[in-house]
Design a protein around this motif. Structure first.
Motif, PDB file in Angstrom:
ATOM      1  N   GLY A 140       0.825  -1.205   0.000  1.00  0.00           N
ATOM      2  CA  GLY A 140       0.000   0.000   0.000  1.00  0.00           C
ATOM      3  C   GLY A 140       0.856   1.250   0.000  1.00  0.00           C
ATOM      4  O   GLY A 140       0.592   2.194  -0.746  1.00  0.00           O
ATOM      5  N   VAL A 141       1.895   1.251   0.829  1.00  0.00           N
ATOM      6  CA  VAL A 141       2.791   2.415   0.875  1.00  0.00           C
ATOM      7  C   VAL A 141       3.434   2.619  -0.490  1.00  0.00           C
ATOM      8  O   VAL A 141       3.509   3.731  -1.013  1.00  0.00           O
ATOM      9  CB  VAL A 141       3.875   2.227   1.963  1.00  0.00           C
ATOM     10  CG1 VAL A 141       4.924   3.324   1.862  1.00  0.00           C
ATOM     11  CG2 VAL A 141       3.247   2.242   3.345  1.00  0.00           C
ATOM     12  N   LEU A 142       3.847   1.510  -1.081  1.00  0.00           N
ATOM     13  CA  LEU A 142       4.535   1.593  -2.371  1.00  0.00           C
ATOM     14  C   LEU A 142       3.588   2.149  -3.444  1.00  0.00           C
ATOM     15  O   LEU A 142       3.936   3.068  -4.185  1.00  0.00           O
ATOM     16  CB  LEU A 142       5.027   0.200  -2.758  1.00  0.00           C
ATOM     17  CG  LEU A 142       6.064   0.153  -3.860  1.00  0.00           C
ATOM     18  CD1 LEU A 142       7.391   0.644  -3.323  1.00  0.00           C
ATOM     19  CD2 LEU A 142       6.210  -1.260  -4.394  1.00  0.00           C
ATOM     20  N   LEU A 143       2.378   1.567  -3.520  1.00  0.00           N
ATOM     21  CA  LEU A 143       1.470   1.951  -4.599  1.00  0.00           C
ATOM     22  C   LEU A 143       0.854   3.316  -4.368  1.00  0.00           C
ATOM     23  O   LEU A 143       0.709   4.103  -5.292  1.00  0.00           O
ATOM     24  CB  LEU A 143       0.351   0.906  -4.732  1.00  0.00           C
ATOM     25  CG  LEU A 143       0.795  -0.463  -5.217  1.00  0.00           C
ATOM     26  CD1 LEU A 143      -0.388  -1.395  -5.332  1.00  0.00           C
ATOM     27  CD2 LEU A 143       1.524  -0.358  -6.538  1.00  0.00           C
ATOM     28  N   ARG A 144       0.438   3.568  -3.116  1.00  0.00           N
ATOM     29  CA  ARG A 144      -0.304   4.790  -2.859  1.00  0.00           C
ATOM     30  C   ARG A 144       0.613   5.997  -2.715  1.00  0.00           C
ATOM     31  O   ARG A 144       0.193   7.115  -2.968  1.00  0.00           O
ATOM     32  CB  ARG A 144      -1.131   4.627  -1.592  1.00  0.00           C
ATOM     33  CG  ARG A 144      -2.598   4.430  -1.870  1.00  0.00           C
ATOM     34  CD  ARG A 144      -3.346   4.239  -0.578  1.00  0.00           C
ATOM     35  NE  ARG A 144      -3.601   2.830  -0.333  1.00  0.00           N
ATOM     36  CZ  ARG A 144      -4.505   2.131  -0.974  1.00  0.00           C
ATOM     37  NH1 ARG A 144      -5.239   2.702  -1.893  1.00  0.00           N
ATOM     38  NH2 ARG A 144      -4.674   0.855  -0.728  1.00  0.00           N
ATOM     39  N   HIS A 145       1.838   5.780  -2.243  1.00  0.00           N
ATOM     40  CA  HIS A 145       2.706   6.931  -1.960  1.00  0.00           C
ATOM     41  C   HIS A 145       3.965   6.938  -2.835  1.00  0.00           C
ATOM     42  O   HIS A 145       4.161   7.831  -3.640  1.00  0.00           O
ATOM     43  CB  HIS A 145       3.109   6.933  -0.485  1.00  0.00           C
ATOM     44  CG  HIS A 145       1.942   7.052   0.451  1.00  0.00           C
ATOM     45  ND1 HIS A 145       1.412   8.262   0.823  1.00  0.00           N
ATOM     46  CD2 HIS A 145       1.203   6.113   1.070  1.00  0.00           C
ATOM     47  CE1 HIS A 145       0.394   8.065   1.650  1.00  0.00           C
ATOM     48  NE2 HIS A 145       0.245   6.763   1.817  1.00  0.00           N
ATOM     49  N   SER A 146       4.815   5.923  -2.658  1.00  0.00           N
ATOM     50  CA  SER A 146       6.163   5.999  -3.240  1.00  0.00           C
ATOM     51  C   SER A 146       6.147   6.030  -4.763  1.00  0.00           C
ATOM     52  O   SER A 146       6.932   6.751  -5.377  1.00  0.00           O
ATOM     53  CB  SER A 146       6.996   4.810  -2.767  1.00  0.00           C
ATOM     54  OG  SER A 146       6.959   4.747  -1.378  1.00  0.00           O
ATOM     55  N   LEU A 147       5.238   5.242  -5.366  1.00  0.00           N
ATOM     56  CA  LEU A 147       5.239   5.147  -6.813  1.00  0.00           C
ATOM     57  C   LEU A 147       4.969   6.516  -7.452  1.00  0.00           C
ATOM     58  O   LEU A 147       5.603   6.888  -8.439  1.00  0.00           O
ATOM     59  CB  LEU A 147       4.178   4.132  -7.248  1.00  0.00           C
ATOM     60  CG  LEU A 147       4.421   3.431  -8.568  1.00  0.00           C
ATOM     61  CD1 LEU A 147       5.768   2.742  -8.561  1.00  0.00           C
ATOM     62  CD2 LEU A 147       3.324   2.426  -8.848  1.00  0.00           C
ATOM     63  N   ARG A 148       4.047   7.245  -6.868  1.00  0.00           N
ATOM     64  CA  ARG A 148       3.730   8.563  -7.426  1.00  0.00           C
ATOM     65  C   ARG A 148       4.925   9.491  -7.305  1.00  0.00           C
ATOM     66  O   ARG A 148       5.197  10.288  -8.215  1.00  0.00           O
ATOM     67  CB  ARG A 148       2.538   9.172  -6.690  1.00  0.00           C
ATOM     68  CG  ARG A 148       1.319   8.310  -6.789  1.00  0.00           C
ATOM     69  CD  ARG A 148       0.246   8.828  -5.873  1.00  0.00           C
ATOM     70  NE  ARG A 148      -0.314  10.075  -6.385  1.00  0.00           N
ATOM     71  CZ  ARG A 148      -1.541  10.464  -6.131  1.00  0.00           C
ATOM     72  NH1 ARG A 148      -2.322   9.730  -5.378  1.00  0.00           N
ATOM     73  NH2 ARG A 148      -1.991  11.595  -6.597  1.00  0.00           N
ATOM     74  N   HIS A 149       5.622   9.391  -6.183  1.00  0.00           N
ATOM     75  CA  HIS A 149       6.798  10.249  -6.023  1.00  0.00           C
ATOM     76  C   HIS A 149       7.881   9.860  -7.018  1.00  0.00           C
ATOM     77  O   HIS A 149       8.571  10.713  -7.563  1.00  0.00           O
ATOM     78  CB  HIS A 149       7.318  10.166  -4.592  1.00  0.00           C
ATOM     79  CG  HIS A 149       6.480  10.951  -3.628  1.00  0.00           C
ATOM     80  ND1 HIS A 149       6.805  12.217  -3.230  1.00  0.00           N
ATOM     81  CD2 HIS A 149       5.318  10.653  -3.023  1.00  0.00           C
ATOM     82  CE1 HIS A 149       5.872  12.677  -2.408  1.00  0.00           C
ATOM     83  NE2 HIS A 149       4.959  11.738  -2.268  1.00  0.00           N
ATOM     84  N   ALA A 150       8.021   8.550  -7.233  1.00  0.00           N
ATOM     85  CA  ALA A 150       9.063   8.093  -8.160  1.00  0.00           C
ATOM     86  C   ALA A 150       8.761   8.529  -9.582  1.00  0.00           C
ATOM     87  O   ALA A 150       9.670   8.764 -10.372  1.00  0.00           O
ATOM     88  CB  ALA A 150       9.190   6.574  -8.082  1.00  0.00           C
ATOM     89  N   ALA A 151       7.477   8.644  -9.907  1.00  0.00           N
ATOM     90  CA  ALA A 151       7.126   9.015 -11.282  1.00  0.00           C
ATOM     91  C   ALA A 151       7.472  10.469 -11.582  1.00  0.00           C
ATOM     92  O   ALA A 151       7.714  10.820 -12.734  1.00  0.00           O
ATOM     93  CB  ALA A 151       5.636   8.768 -11.517  1.00  0.00           C
ATOM     94  N   LEU A 152       7.509  11.300 -10.555  1.00  0.00           N
ATOM     95  CA  LEU A 152       7.715  12.737 -10.799  1.00  0.00           C
ATOM     96  C   LEU A 152       9.014  13.056 -11.545  1.00  0.00           C
ATOM     97  O   LEU A 152       8.972  13.750 -12.557  1.00  0.00           O
ATOM     98  CB  LEU A 152       7.663  13.511  -9.477  1.00  0.00           C
ATOM     99  CG  LEU A 152       6.282  13.637  -8.840  1.00  0.00           C
ATOM    100  CD1 LEU A 152       6.377  14.475  -7.577  1.00  0.00           C
ATOM    101  CD2 LEU A 152       5.311  14.272  -9.810  1.00  0.00           C
TER     102      LEU A 152
END
Lengths: 297, 561, 325
Positions: free
Chosen positions: C236-248
């Motif tokens: 959940g942390v990965l999908l909901r938070h980290s992934l979006r940050h990594a995409a930036l």
């Protein structure tokens, strides 16, 4: 109480320790040489090619231009370690003898690129708003023709050849470095260190020469190391496209260019000179990263 | 046997990271409706203790304990799933770093909704209604709009309230709050603290982690003091505050500047050898040089009608500083207190002429200072020194301690310390640093040592005025006490005048002869420190005073030996 | 402790700020195109020798006297410099890019034919690199030391392996040895695989590294810990938070990445004998066909400017911290 404590570290398996950062990966210290295998390997690669550039006959006594039509396209083996090319010339010997021109082209292009970048970066960083704006526009134009495109347009105007290649590669790599140097200078100018020096009564000129410039240009060693590998790559790309040193010069990019024709027949003609380039570029990348992490703070 | 089953029961908790033990043998319980405060300085292991209770000690940690009962669950061998059922549902966790604990890319409403979504089965619209309810409960205005905003659009206090809303979303029986007021302005911090106090009144147990004894004094029922990974003393709030037994607790209490008159020692004497700090010969303590200065005494520093606006600033509406004026008398300390955005640092930068005022002027020793050219100022700069919040960033990273001091001693002529061996040694001794520090790189020094070095460098050109911009804000309370004492000593020995800037009212009150209270670029009130604070005229000064943490039944007798 | 300024609320979208942004980008783009055209115009005339000869392919081209005269007439080389310059700018502005000397057809026609295949190649390369980078970032974040060793290895590869060598090795393995894929880029989808992979692989190593760093920072951040403390699972942390940050940073770097793909297309198109801007630029350079070089340079600079603006726009839309203006 001597009840054995249960280990509670059923910590998340995903929260496992991050790979322990090696203490200064490849720092230039004697400490932990054994733990610095990547750095040692890079140093060895660069040393090998440096010796090859200075005294090629030491490493490869065979004449790199000696033709032997009967022995053309020999695959790698005992006679010819890395095989022979379409005229029977020894590939290993050609790679060793090609180190000098290839490294020289890379070094000269790096010098031009970094020199240009230092000038542009410092002018933009110190020259006030208008000069900064002007340099910024100029860099934008240079960025709009990325990489090979800029080099090719330059060669279209100035004509092919080794000198043009060197300048073209310098021109291609300069904007990126210039932007880095400008950012460094601007960050240093606004740093608390400069304010503290002002408060201590240091003159502008002194702050500039003693505090800002040395700290802003400290990453130059890192950039130069990285840049050498990148410049060799760019120059080889141009040679490969047939715009660099003319054959049969034992220059890596040129060797690749002629090997390309025989790709299906003699893979070693392309593979090994390319490998030399990749090794030098990778070694310089790893080394520059080590320099960076060994730097102050 | 106690009839009340504790909400939290920890016995003999050990935490280590890669073989380094950071928490050793910690035991405590929290009963329903009880608030236990764990107080300690940085590195005491208090935060790690709190995180371990939820299995969040982090990568590389090894946690061992004989008992860990959390909300009636034996948490010693919990699976990940088991932990997740506890987190948020039974235990609400409010983390340090209010400013960064909300995902900047997601709306506040979504962040709070996560807690509901993970643990309850309400429909989307039910949950949305609950989110609004929660935001309202934590005192956020216009909750519907707040729910659709992201953390970047909220102030620090609002963010912390939103985080508290997320933590209490499911009415957890236990709330763990780790430094809930760090990075918040004093008045905001006080309101967050009182919000936490209200939550406790609903019957939840609370574990409060803090570095500040005074800050928890108003909320905690009992206090555990941690030092170097161990609980050194534990007791009811009154026991700890009124009758501390352990020397460390005593020194912590002594270090709190709140309620300590000017020139009271805050740090124990004879701290030689600790942290590379040499003992300093204490001069005889005297009263301030002139309690009622003769009217003809020339101020060392005088500012009149200073204005400064920054056109680039987002809040372009108002200038950063508007009409600030003051006089600093020789041998005195003028305190400037204000919250973030009050313009106090801009004022200091104008006095140092790092920024030029738009209007108004500064005089140094009765002569024009801000109106002359920088070249004309340069030779006079040696009489005006400065120290900053982050000393390390004010040092050239390429210089060792001794080169740094040689550079300052020689007025920039040389960085070769060999010509100044004696002077460097004298300076180090003056600020209480051991001679061995001379050869080290400042980056390897502790925070307190760095600030001492910064003071030594500022003193090298023999200044008569020192601008101190938040010099102790980044330091632990016991180190803060040492630095404040050092500044007191130096003022008396060298006759220095200080312009002392801080957000911390207790520090200002302890250090200053005169005070300026600033807000939003303006001076609201000024005068003799004690008269301003004992009889504040402006309502903002009163609210600042009310929100400054203090020790109840304070223990003024606990003065330095 | 109390010095971080409470961040101020983001100014709500000022009416007209989008228009101003667009206007600024358009102005910047026109400036870049003008500068490129001007640099080439004066570049030719600074080289010693007859500019007509330079335009017609340099001294080695042995252009006929009539051809040289035609070039002089077309480019007005007998007229004063400023007349020539503004005439050239006017022609370029009206879309008249001249006639390719080597191909004997209008440059605009050549470009219209060559731009689409290059855009397809670069676009696919960017897409594949993006997917590979994200997968790489997720895998290396989730699989500990081995994953990050693989990732940093790939990163070195991305900075040290030139396109021409990678393409050669891929051809040797997949065409010569295994015979799975054609060594030249045919019009079939199979013919696109090797060129796209050649372009995407080094880029993926670079993007993956940046995304991995951002993702690791996000995983360690206070807001991720906050989410875990709410009971969020690691996935959940990965999908909901980290992934979006990594995409930036991926979005922010896409403009730059597209530029590096245009540069790489020169090599890849010529190795795989694929028609496109890059390959025609190379042959134009070899033939010193200045009108075609000018045309390709202007079109690629224009494409780059547009992509940079799009990537800037994407970044602004994806990251609320930057704001609309």
């Amino acid at each position: 109480m001597s009840i054995p404590k249960p280990v509670l570290s059923a910590q998340d398996p995903l929260l496992r320790p991050l790979p322990a950062p090696p203490p200064h990966p490849g720092a230039l210290s004697v400490r932990g040489l054994a733990g610095n295998l990547p750095w040692l390997a890079c140093a060895a690669v660069l040393l090998f090619f440096l010796v090859a550039a200075i005294a090629p006959n030491l490493l490869a006594p065979v004449d790199p231009l000696a033709i032997n039509p009967t022995g053309a396209f020999s695959p790698p083996g005992p006679g010819h370690l890395l095989g022979t090319d379409e005229s029977g010339r020894d590939i290993y010997s050609r790679i060793v003898h090609g180190a000098r021109p290839s490294l020289l082209i890379g070094a000269a292009a790096t010098a031009i690129g970094l020199g240009l970048a230092v000038v542009l970066g410092t002018v933009a960083g110190f020259g006030g708003r208008w000069l900064d704006y002007g340099v910024g526009r100029l860099l934008e134009v240079l960025f709009a023709l990325p990489g090979l495109l800029l080099a090719l347009v330059f060669i279209a105007l100035a004509g092919p050849g080794v000198t043009t290649t060197v300048i073209a590669v310098g021109l291609t790599t300069a904007p990126g470095y210039a932007r880095m140097i400008r950012a460094q200078i601007i960050a240093q100018r606004a740093s608390p260190m400069v304010e503290a020096a002002t408060v201590l009564g240091r003159s502008r000129a002194r702050i500039l020469t003693v505090h800002i410039l040395p700290n802003a240009l400290a990453p130059l060693a890192v950039l130069a190391t990285l840049g050498l590998g990148q410049a060799i790559l760019w120059a080889a790309s141009l040679s490969f496209l047939g715009l660099g040193a003319p054959p049969p010069a034992p220059e890596w990019g040129t060797m690749l260019s002629s090997g390309r024709t025989y790709l299906a027949l003699a893979w070693w003609m392309t593979f090994f000179p390319g490998l030399a380039i990749v090794l030098v570029a990778a070694a310089s990348t790893v080394l520059s990263r080590s320099l960076k992490s060994a730097g102050p703070r | 046997m106690n009839a009340v089953v504790p909400l939290l029961r920890v016995e003999d908790l050990d935490v280590s990271f890669g073989g380094t033990s950071v928490v050793r043998g910690v035991s405590f319980t929290v009963s329903p409706g009880e608030c236990l405060a764990v107080v300690g300085e940085s590195g005491s292991g208090k935060s790690v203790t709190a995180k371990s209770l939820l299995g969040l000690a982090g990568p590389g940690s090894l946690v061992r304990t004989t008992t860990l009962d959390v909300a009636g669950v034996d948490a010693r061998n919990l699976s990940q799933r088991g932990w997740r059922a506890l987190r948020g549902k039974q235990v609400g966790f409010i983390l340090q770093d209010a400013l960064t604990s909300l995902d900047p890319l997601r709306t506040v409403g979504k962040e709070i909704d996560d807690a509901l979504r993970l643990h309850s089965s309400g429909s989307g619209s039910q949950r949305a209604a609950r989110v609004i309810e929660l935001l309202e409960a934590v005192g956020l205005d216009d909750p519907v709009r707040r729910a659709s905003q992201r953390s970047g659009e909220l102030s620090g206090g609002m963010r912390q309230r939103a985080l508290i809303a997320a933590a209490i979303a499911l009415d957890p029986v236990l709330i763990v709050a780790d430094e809930p007021t760090t990075a918040l302005d004093a008045t905001i911090a006080a309101s967050v603290m009182s919000l936490l106090g209200d939550l406790r009144a609903t019957g939840s147990g609370m574990l409060l982690i803090s570095h500040d004894l005074a800050a928890v004094a108003s909320v905690a029922d009992s206090i555990a003091v941690m030092q170097a990974g161990q609980i050194v003393e534990r007791g009811t709030r009154d026991q700890i505050l009124q009758n501390p037994q352990h020397p460390y607790t005593r020194s912590l209490l002594a270090a709190v500047p709140a309620g300590k008159p000017r020139f009271t020692r805050l740090s124990p004497t004879g701290d030689a050898g600790m942290d590379g700090v040499a003992s300093v010969a204490r001069p005889a303590r005297t009263q301030p040089p002139a309690t009622a200065p003769a009217p003809d005494v020339l101020p060392v520093l005088r500012a009149r009608g200073l204005y400064k606006s920054f056109p680039m600033a987002k809040s372009a509406a108002l200038p950063a500083v508007r009409g600030v004026g003051f006089e600093l008398l020789p041998g005195h300390t003028l305190g400037v207190v204000g919250e973030s955005g009050s313009g106090k640092t801009t004022t200091a930068r104008m006095v140092l002429e790092l920024v030029t005022p738009d209007a108004g002027d500064v005089e140094l020793f009765g002569e024009p200072w801000s109106t002359v050219s920088e070249a004309g100022r340069r030779s006079r700069r040696s009489s005006l020194g400065a120290i900053y919040q982050d000393p390390l960033s004010s040092f050239d990273p390429r210089l060792s301690t001794s080169s740094l001091l040689a550079d300052a001693l020689s007025f920039g002529a040389t960085r070769n310390p060999r010509k100044y061996t004696t002077e460097v040694a004298e300076l180090l001794a003056m600020v209480g640093l051991e001679p061995g520090v001379a050869m080290r790189n400042p980056a390897t020094l502790s925070g307190g040592q760095r600030q001492r070095l910064a003071i030594a460098r500022a003193l090298a050109p023999k200044p008569r005025v020192l601008i101190c911009d938040e010099p102790v804000s980044a330091l632990d309370v016991s180190v803060q006490a040492q630095i404040l004492d050092l500044l007191d000593d130096l003022q008396q020995r060298l006759g220095l005048s200080y312009l002392f800037i801080s957000h911390d009212l207790s520090v200002i009150r302890h250090m200053s002869d005169d005070v300026l209270v600033m807000r939003a670029g303006e001076v609201l009130e000024s005068g003799k420190t004690e008269s301003v604070f004992s009889d504040p005229q402006h309502h903002y000064t009163r609210s600042l005073l009310a929100s400054a943490p203090s020790l109840p039944g304070s223990h003024r007798a606990q003065e330095g030996p | 402790m109390n010095t971080s300024k409470a961040s101020l609320t983001r100014s709500p979208g000022v009416p007209g700020s989008a228009a101003r942004w667009l206007l600024g980008k358009a102005g910047g783009g026109i400036f870049v195109l003008w500068a490129v055209a001007t640099a080439i115009f004066f570049g030719i005339r600074m080289i010693p020798g007859d500019p007509a000869q330079a335009i017609m392919g340099g001294p080695g081209s042995q252009a006929s006297a009539e051809a040289l005269a035609a070039a002089r007439a077309q480019y007005g080389l007998d007229q004063p410099l400023y007349v020539q310059y503004f005439g050239q700018l006017w022609r370029l502005a009206t879309g008249d890019l001249g006639t390719s000397y080597s191909l004997k057809i209008p440059v605009s026609q050549v470009l219209a034919e060559l731009l689409p295949p290059t855009l397809i190649l670069a676009g696919l390369g960017l897409l594949v690199a993006w997917v590979m980078a994200l997968v790489l970032a997720v895998i290396s974040t989730r699989s500990g030391p081995v994953g990050s060793a693989v990732a940093s290895g790939l990163e070195i590869v991305s900075s040290a392996v030139p396109h021409f060598w990678l393409a050669s090795v891929l051809i040797m393995v997949f065409s010569t040895a295994l015979g799975w894929l054609p060594p030249v880029s045919t019009s079939t989808p199979a013919g696109l695989v090797l060129p796209v992979v050649t372009l995407a692989l080094p880029l993926a190593g670079f993007l993956g590294q940046v995304m991995r760093d951002t993702m690791a920072t996000a995983q360690r951040s206070a807001f991720a810990l906050s989410a875990r403390a709410r009971g969020e699972s690691e996935i959940g942390v990965l999908l909901r938070h980290s992934l979006r940050h990594a995409a930036l940073p991926g979005i922010a770097l896409s403009g730059w990445a597209f530029g590096s793909l245009l540069s790489g297309a020169v090599v890849v198109e010529s190795i795989f004998a694929r028609p496109g801007l890059g390959r025609s630029l190379l042959s134009a350079v070899t033939a010193r066909d200045i009108p075609l070089v000018t045309g390709v340079a202007l079109v690629s600079a224009g494409a780059y400017v547009v992509i940079m603006a799009l990537s800037d726009l994407g970044e602004r839309l994806a990251d609320p911290r930057i704001g609309p203006s």
